[in-house]
Write an enzyme that holds these catalytic residues in place. Structure first.
Site, PDB file in Angstrom:
ATOM      1  CB  CYS A   1     -31.195 -56.572  13.610  1.00  0.00           C
ATOM      2  SG  CYS A   1     -32.239 -56.286  13.895  1.00  0.00           S
TER       3      CYS A   1
ATOM      4  CG  HIS B   1     -30.094 -55.857  17.767  1.00  0.00           C
ATOM      5  ND1 HIS B   1     -29.802 -55.132  16.492  1.00  0.00           N
ATOM      6  CD2 HIS B   1     -28.782 -56.817  18.144  1.00  0.00           C
ATOM      7  CE1 HIS B   1     -28.962 -55.445  15.572  1.00  0.00           C
ATOM      8  NE2 HIS B   1     -28.010 -56.579  16.713  1.00  0.00           N
TER       9      HIS B   1
END
Length: 353
Positions: A32, A315
């Site tokens: 990510c 994330h």
């Protein structure tokens, strides 16, 4: 992303930009960090257009040497040439090349990497919040005129000259993201000013609680007094002297990249912690500490965000502005958001997250 893509197309309706594509990127397991930066780079339109133009004019399978730039160009072309307006694409070739070229990205610890490694990869830091601002009025400087002269050739995105002079290669990344800093030191005894220029591809800023990008930039250029054990050796005085030191932006880049130092080593804890300080960033930014360009103004078009409580996990997502619409990219998912949603990423009033 079938349903999500349809939802996005429905939300934009007849306002969907002609010729633009909004594609999510597949996550290959802890990638990510890469996807968020790729989205920010793709919607850096000047850089994208230059890269695709170079790729179209120089693509020759017979003698082409694959590198990060060619892999990036290939990905950009794959996205921009899609028949569908939305969907999901796997940036597998780019990720593989990134891991092959830089060992730090081959393990799960790639989330927290040094700035030197990040800059070497794509010149965009993604271990912290990153902001991408584009110039409101493009600067036409001598260096730009020189790098676009007919006598130059482009190889792997690098601009070189046929002349006898041997200067550093200027890549498309340098043309768009590179600026010049001036480090000034004034001797308090003889008042002599020593100046040293250095290039930068991003500005790394210390942060404070309840502050702003503007105040962080002012602190970046604030005057520091060198005394006691930190005295400055003055060549004119031929001795150590007290001095004042400051950093100024001599030449702002076309695309300004700022990242906030949200990961800090806490000595009492013997480890790094993420600072959740609330730092407000504006949609329009004016640099007031420049030397050559007093009215350098920028418009925010991308934000890369780390969501999580620590440097070794979490994330990454990104927000980008495209044709006056703000889009939220979370790996495969893409959705339109209101401009006010940006405020949710300012941070919180807590000391640490």
């Amino acid at each position: 992303m079938g349903a999500a893509g349809s939802k996005l197309e429905k939300a934009l309706g007849d306002q969907f930009p002609e010729g633009e594509r909004y594609f999510g990127l597949e996550n290959f397991g802890n990638t990510c960090y890469c996807n968020s930066v790729l989205q920010a780079l793709y919607f850096c339109v000047p850089f994208r257009e230059q890269l695709l133009e170079y790729y179209a004019n120089n693509k020759n399978p017979a003698d082409a040497e694959e590198n990060l730039l060619t892999c990036l160009a290939d990905l950009f072309l794959l996205i921009s040439s899609q028949k569908k307006k939305t969907g999901v694409i796997a940036p597998k070739r780019f990720v593989q090349r990134l891991k092959k070229q830089h060992e730090v990205f081959r393990s799960f610890m790639h989330q927290f990497v040094g700035r030197s490694n990040v800059t070497a990869v794509m010149c965009i830091p993604y271990n912290v919040y990153a902001f991408h601002f584009s110039r409101k009025r493009p600067r036409v400087a001598k260096s730009d005129q020189e790098t676009s002269s007919p006598s130059e050739k482009v190889a792997n995105g690098c601009i070189t000259s046929n002349g006898p002079q041997k200067e550093p290669l200027v890549t498309l990344v340098h043309k768009n993201f590179q600026g010049i800093l001036t480090n000034e030191t004034r001797c308090l005894c003889c008042e002599t000013v020593t100046a040293r220029d250095e290039t930068f591809l991003d500005l790394s800023l210390d942060i404070e609680q309840n502050s702003s990008i503007t105040s962080c930039l002012k602190n970046f250029s604030s005057t520091e007094t060198l005394n006691a054990e930190d005295k400055f050796f003055c060549d004119k005085c031929c001795s150590l002297q007290e001095a004042q030191k400051r950093m100024k932006i001599k030449r702002p880049p076309h695309i300004l990249v700022i990242h906030l130092k949200r990961f800090k080593y806490i000595e009492q804890l013997n480890r790094h912690k993420k600072l959740s300080y609330r730092v407000v960033f504006p949609l329009e930014l004016k640099l007031s500490n420049t030397v050559e360009d007093a009215d350098a103004e920028y418009s925010l078009f991308a934000v890369v965000v780390h969501v999580g409580s620590g440097p070794n996990h979490g994330h990454y997502v990104s927000l980008v502005k495209s044709y006056n619409h703000w889009l939220f990219f979370d790996d495969e998912n893409v959705e339109m958001v209101d401009e006010s949603a940006i405020q949710t990423f300012f941070g919180s009033a807590q000391e640490y997250s």
